[in-house]
Write a protein that holds these residues in place. Sequence first.
Motif, PDB file in Angstrom:
ATOM      1  N   ASP A  77      -2.052   1.699   2.678  1.00  0.00           N
ATOM      2  CA  ASP A  77      -1.362   1.442   1.410  1.00  0.00           C
ATOM      3  C   ASP A  77      -2.315   1.029   0.287  1.00  0.00           C
ATOM      4  OD1 ASP A  77       1.154   2.019   2.452  1.00  0.00           O
ATOM      5  OD2 ASP A  77       1.462  -0.042   3.131  1.00  0.00           O
ATOM      6  N   VAL A  78      -3.612   1.003   0.547  1.00  0.00           N
ATOM      7  CA  VAL A  78      -4.592   0.632  -0.479  1.00  0.00           C
ATOM      8  C   VAL A  78      -4.970   1.893  -1.247  1.00  0.00           C
ATOM      9  CG1 VAL A  78      -6.913  -0.283  -0.926  1.00  0.00           C
ATOM     10  CG2 VAL A  78      -5.488  -1.308   0.868  1.00  0.00           C
ATOM     11  N   PRO A  79      -4.584   1.979  -2.518  1.00  0.00           N
ATOM     12  CA  PRO A  79      -4.863   3.209  -3.275  1.00  0.00           C
ATOM     13  C   PRO A  79      -6.331   3.315  -3.683  1.00  0.00           C
ATOM     14  CG  PRO A  79      -3.844   1.592  -4.706  1.00  0.00           C
ATOM     15  CD  PRO A  79      -3.861   0.988  -3.320  1.00  0.00           C
ATOM     16  N   ASP A  80      -6.790   4.547  -3.784  1.00  0.00           N
ATOM     17  CA  ASP A  80      -8.101   4.785  -4.361  1.00  0.00           C
ATOM     18  C   ASP A  80      -8.001   4.412  -5.840  1.00  0.00           C
ATOM     19  OD1 ASP A  80     -10.853   6.280  -4.238  1.00  0.00           O
ATOM     20  OD2 ASP A  80      -9.814   7.053  -6.010  1.00  0.00           O
ATOM     21  N   PRO A  81      -8.949   3.636  -6.392  1.00  0.00           N
ATOM     22  CA  PRO A  81      -8.822   3.195  -7.781  1.00  0.00           C
ATOM     23  C   PRO A  81      -8.921   4.315  -8.821  1.00  0.00           C
ATOM     24  CG  PRO A  81     -10.916   2.492  -6.861  1.00  0.00           C
ATOM     25  CD  PRO A  81     -10.126   3.078  -5.739  1.00  0.00           C
ATOM     26  N   GLU A  82      -9.549   5.418  -8.474  1.00  0.00           N
ATOM     27  CA  GLU A  82      -9.692   6.519  -9.431  1.00  0.00           C
ATOM     28  C   GLU A  82      -8.592   7.565  -9.270  1.00  0.00           C
ATOM     29  OE1 GLU A  82     -14.495   6.389 -10.089  1.00  0.00           O
ATOM     30  OE2 GLU A  82     -13.712   7.697  -8.535  1.00  0.00           O
ATOM     31  N   ILE A  83      -8.044   7.664  -8.079  1.00  0.00           N
ATOM     32  CA  ILE A  83      -6.961   8.616  -7.808  1.00  0.00           C
ATOM     33  C   ILE A  83      -5.884   7.852  -7.034  1.00  0.00           C
ATOM     34  CG2 ILE A  83      -6.361  10.889  -6.899  1.00  0.00           C
ATOM     35  CD1 ILE A  83      -9.406  11.451  -6.735  1.00  0.00           C
ATOM     36  N   PRO A  84      -5.041   7.108  -7.730  1.00  0.00           N
ATOM     37  CA  PRO A  84      -4.126   6.175  -7.059  1.00  0.00           C
ATOM     38  C   PRO A  84      -3.018   6.803  -6.223  1.00  0.00           C
ATOM     39  CG  PRO A  84      -3.703   6.249  -9.424  1.00  0.00           C
ATOM     40  CD  PRO A  84      -4.946   7.051  -9.181  1.00  0.00           C
ATOM     41  N   VAL A  85      -2.875   8.120  -6.224  1.00  0.00           N
ATOM     42  CA  VAL A  85      -1.831   8.743  -5.402  1.00  0.00           C
ATOM     43  C   VAL A  85      -2.256   8.915  -3.951  1.00  0.00           C
ATOM     44  CG1 VAL A  85      -0.720   9.917  -7.325  1.00  0.00           C
ATOM     45  CG2 VAL A  85      -2.496  11.096  -6.017  1.00  0.00           C
ATOM     46  N   VAL A  86      -3.525   8.680  -3.663  1.00  0.00           N
ATOM     47  CA  VAL A  86      -4.007   8.751  -2.286  1.00  0.00           C
ATOM     48  C   VAL A  86      -4.633   7.420  -1.910  1.00  0.00           C
ATOM     49  CG1 VAL A  86      -4.357  11.247  -2.185  1.00  0.00           C
ATOM     50  CG2 VAL A  86      -6.182   9.793  -3.032  1.00  0.00           C
ATOM     51  N   SER A  87      -4.503   7.080  -0.644  1.00  0.00           N
ATOM     52  CA  SER A  87      -5.078   5.816  -0.165  1.00  0.00           C
ATOM     53  C   SER A  87      -6.531   6.029   0.250  1.00  0.00           C
ATOM     54  CB  SER A  87      -4.278   5.278   1.021  1.00  0.00           C
ATOM     55  OG  SER A  87      -4.562   6.019   2.198  1.00  0.00           O
ATOM     56  N   VAL A  88      -7.215   4.922   0.425  1.00  0.00           N
ATOM     57  CA  VAL A  88      -8.609   4.988   0.869  1.00  0.00           C
ATOM     58  C   VAL A  88      -8.692   5.551   2.287  1.00  0.00           C
ATOM     59  CG1 VAL A  88      -9.458   3.192  -0.693  1.00  0.00           C
ATOM     60  CG2 VAL A  88      -8.564   2.536   1.552  1.00  0.00           C
ATOM     61  N   VAL A  89      -7.625   5.399   3.060  1.00  0.00           N
ATOM     62  CA  VAL A  89      -7.587   5.985   4.399  1.00  0.00           C
ATOM     63  C   VAL A  89      -7.388   7.496   4.298  1.00  0.00           C
ATOM     64  CG1 VAL A  89      -6.277   6.092   6.566  1.00  0.00           C
ATOM     65  CG2 VAL A  89      -6.806   3.877   5.537  1.00  0.00           C
ATOM     66  N   GLU A  90      -6.451   7.929   3.442  1.00  0.00           N
ATOM     67  CA  GLU A  90      -6.184   9.362   3.293  1.00  0.00           C
ATOM     68  C   GLU A  90      -7.400  10.127   2.786  1.00  0.00           C
ATOM     69  OE1 GLU A  90      -1.505   9.724   2.237  1.00  0.00           O
ATOM     70  OE2 GLU A  90      -2.754   8.683   0.765  1.00  0.00           O
ATOM     71  N   LEU A  91      -8.196   9.490   1.934  1.00  0.00           N
ATOM     72  CA  LEU A  91      -9.415  10.137   1.433  1.00  0.00           C
ATOM     73  C   LEU A  91     -10.518  10.180   2.482  1.00  0.00           C
ATOM     74  CD1 LEU A  91      -9.931   9.003  -2.267  1.00  0.00           C
ATOM     75  CD2 LEU A  91      -9.576  11.308  -1.406  1.00  0.00           C
ATOM     76  N   GLY A  92     -10.372   9.392   3.533  1.00  0.00           N
ATOM     77  CA  GLY A  92     -11.406   9.349   4.564  1.00  0.00           C
ATOM     78  C   GLY A  92     -12.532   8.397   4.236  1.00  0.00           C
ATOM     79  N   ILE A  93     -12.305   7.502   3.265  1.00  0.00           N
ATOM     80  CA  ILE A  93     -13.328   6.526   2.880  1.00  0.00           C
ATOM     81  C   ILE A  93     -13.479   5.448   3.953  1.00  0.00           C
ATOM     82  CG2 ILE A  93     -13.878   4.708   1.197  1.00  0.00           C
ATOM     83  CD1 ILE A  93     -12.505   6.490  -0.916  1.00  0.00           C
ATOM     84  N   VAL A  94     -12.363   5.032   4.553  1.00  0.00           N
ATOM     85  CA  VAL A  94     -12.412   4.028   5.621  1.00  0.00           C
ATOM     86  C   VAL A  94     -12.778   4.744   6.907  1.00  0.00           C
ATOM     87  CG1 VAL A  94     -11.127   2.307   6.938  1.00  0.00           C
ATOM     88  CG2 VAL A  94     -10.683   2.579   4.493  1.00  0.00           C
ATOM     89  N   ARG A  95     -13.905   4.387   7.472  1.00  0.00           N
ATOM     90  CA  ARG A  95     -14.423   5.068   8.653  1.00  0.00           C
ATOM     91  C   ARG A  95     -14.096   4.339   9.944  1.00  0.00           C
ATOM     92  NH1 ARG A  95     -14.260   9.297   8.435  1.00  0.00           N
ATOM     93  NH2 ARG A  95     -15.781   9.675  10.026  1.00  0.00           N
TER      94      ARG A  95
END
Length: 163
Positions: free
Chosen positions: A13-31
Motif C-alpha cells: 500500500d506504499v505508493p511510489d512518490p513519482e507514480i502514485p498509482v503503483v506501489s513500491v512492491v508493484e514496481l519491484g523496488i522492494v526486493r
Amino acid sequence: MLTESQAWQVLGDVPDPEIPVVSVVELGIVREVASRAGGLRVVVTPTYSGCPATEVIADSIRAALAAAGAGAVDIETRLDPAWTTDWMGDAARDKLRAYGIAPPSGTAAAGGVQPIRFVAKSQTCPHCGSTDTERLSEFGSTACKALYRCRACREPFEYFKPI
C-alpha cells in the motif's frame, strides 16, 4: 511486531512518490523483507541509482511499517543487480496505462547486451491505443521515462523505458 508476510502487505500500500498509482512492491523496488531482532530489514533497489525519490521511498516505507507496529526498520539500498522493468508485474503495467503512462514494452537487456536498433520503435498511446506515435524527448519528468506524442489523438504521454 509484524511478520514478514504482514510487512509485505503493508508495503503493498506504499505508493511510489513519482507514480502514485503503483506501489513500491508493484514496481519491484522492494526486493526483500527480513525479520531481525526488534524489527525488520527491508532491501530496496531504486529504479535508477541516482533516483531523486530514493530517500522519500525509504522514509515512506519506514513510516508505513512503523505505523503498523513493525518496530525498528532498517532500509538497505542495494544497487546490484540493477533494477529492471522486468521486475514489474502485469498489474503494475495495467495501472500505468490507465494512469496515462505507456508501460515498458519488451524486456531488459540479457547479460547486459542490448540489441542495436536503427529505427526507433513507436509506443502505443495509453489514451487511444494508436501506435502512430513519435518520441519528443528521450527523457520525461524523470530519467526513467521518455516523452511521446500520439499523432492520432495528439495527446502527449510518458513512456516508462525498459531498463
